[in-house]
Design a protein around this motif. Structure first.
Motif, short mmCIF file in Angstrom:
data_model
loop_
_atom_site.label_atom_id
_atom_site.label_comp_id
_atom_site.label_asym_id
_atom_site.label_seq_id
_atom_site.Cartn_x
_atom_site.Cartn_y
_atom_site.Cartn_z
N ASP A 136 0.80 -1.23 0.00
CA ASP A 136 0.00 0.00 0.00
C ASP A 136 0.83 1.28 0.00
O ASP A 136 0.38 2.31 -0.51
CB ASP A 136 -0.94 0.02 1.23
CG ASP A 136 -1.94 -1.13 1.19
OD1 ASP A 136 -2.20 -1.66 0.09
OD2 ASP A 136 -2.47 -1.49 2.27
N HIS A 137 2.01 1.25 0.59
CA HIS A 137 2.83 2.46 0.68
C HIS A 137 3.26 2.91 -0.71
O HIS A 137 3.43 2.10 -1.63
CB HIS A 137 4.06 2.20 1.55
CG HIS A 137 4.83 3.43 1.90
ND1 HIS A 137 5.91 3.87 1.16
CD2 HIS A 137 4.67 4.33 2.91
CE1 HIS A 137 6.39 4.97 1.70
NE2 HIS A 137 5.66 5.27 2.77
N ASP A 143 3.55 -1.89 3.53
CA ASP A 143 2.20 -1.35 3.64
C ASP A 143 2.14 -0.02 4.39
O ASP A 143 1.49 0.92 3.95
CB ASP A 143 1.28 -2.37 4.32
CG ASP A 143 0.79 -3.43 3.34
OD1 ASP A 143 0.66 -3.12 2.14
OD2 ASP A 143 0.56 -4.57 3.77
N LYS A 144 2.80 0.05 5.55
CA LYS A 144 2.74 1.29 6.32
C LYS A 144 3.93 1.38 7.26
O LYS A 144 4.57 0.37 7.59
CB LYS A 144 1.44 1.39 7.12
CG LYS A 144 1.28 0.32 8.18
CD LYS A 144 -0.05 0.47 8.93
CE LYS A 144 -0.21 -0.62 10.00
NZ LYS A 144 -1.48 -0.49 10.74
#
Length: 227
Positions: A136-137, A143-144
């Motif tokens: 997602d990043h 992702d985070k």
């Protein structure tokens, strides 16, 4: 004939020589990740070993063709793989760029060289290696961010999380040998990244990272310890 890398197959259990005469057992996960176990032998007589009885030493992505081709690797055919264990979903991401470090300053062993990471330390990030699809990043690498800047005194976080960089031959082999000597997971590269004191036991790892002595010294290290 050139040596071929051991073919990759999830669940395959392999024996890897660290330095000459000391072997560690590992399991292939989703390519290019290996789960190394805290299990060492001075021979390769692993037998019908069930790797689920061993603690995880660390899980690491590797440069698959290079690491498996140049390391002394054999398949432990009768081994029972651990298909139920969960691997960590949090990792340390170093900063971009590079910086110069100096170890053992003022001694005959002093070395100065560049490492990855323009700043000391790194971030703790959420990264599931089994996730299908992209992360997602915006970087596409995880992702985070969980902790933007890991405190340099946060030993529990630093010691219990792996860096995202890929393991290479022979540095990863030497790291594994140092784990064998210490009886626990250690990582010379991560210790440099977080400005930790570097013990003299890391001398060969430092020589590998620094490239000190040029090609002749590199060949000497390989012949003496790894091939």
């Amino acid at each position: 004939m050139a040596k071929r890398a051991t073919p990759w197959k999830e669940g395959k259990v392999i024996s890897i020589e660290t330095r000459k005469g000391v072997f560690v057992i590992a399991q292939m996960l989703k390519r290019p990740y290996l789960r190394f176990y805290n299990a060492f032998r001075e021979d390769e007589n692993w037998g019908k070993v069930d790797v689920s009885i061993f603690d995880t030493l660390f899980t690491k992505g590797i440069t698959t063709k290079s690491f498996l081709k140049h390391s002394n690797v054999s398949v432990v055919k009768d081994a029972i793989p651990d298909t139920d264990r969960e691997d960590s979903k949090t990792w340390i991401k170093g900063y971009s760029g590079n910086r110069k470090v100096k170890v053992w300053e003022g001694t005959e062993d002093e070395e100065e060289f560049y490492i990855l990471g323009s700043e000391v330390g790194g971030s703790l990030v959420d990264r599931d290696i089994y996730k299908s699809g992209g992360y997602d990043h915006s970087s596409g690498l995880f992702d985070k961010i969980i902790i933007e800047d890991i405190p340099l005194n946060a030993d529990d976080i630093i010691d219990n999380h792996e860096t995202m960089g890929l393991g290479v031959f022979p540095l990863t082999n030497e790291r594994l040998y140092q784990c064998y000597k210490a009886g626990k997971n250690v990582d010379p590269t991560k210790d440099l990244k977080f400005n930790r004191e570097i013990p003299k036991d890391y001398k060969i790892a430092i020589e590998i990272m620094s490239g000190g002595g040029g090609k002749e010294n590199k060949e000497r290290i390989l012949d003496t310890y790894f091939r």
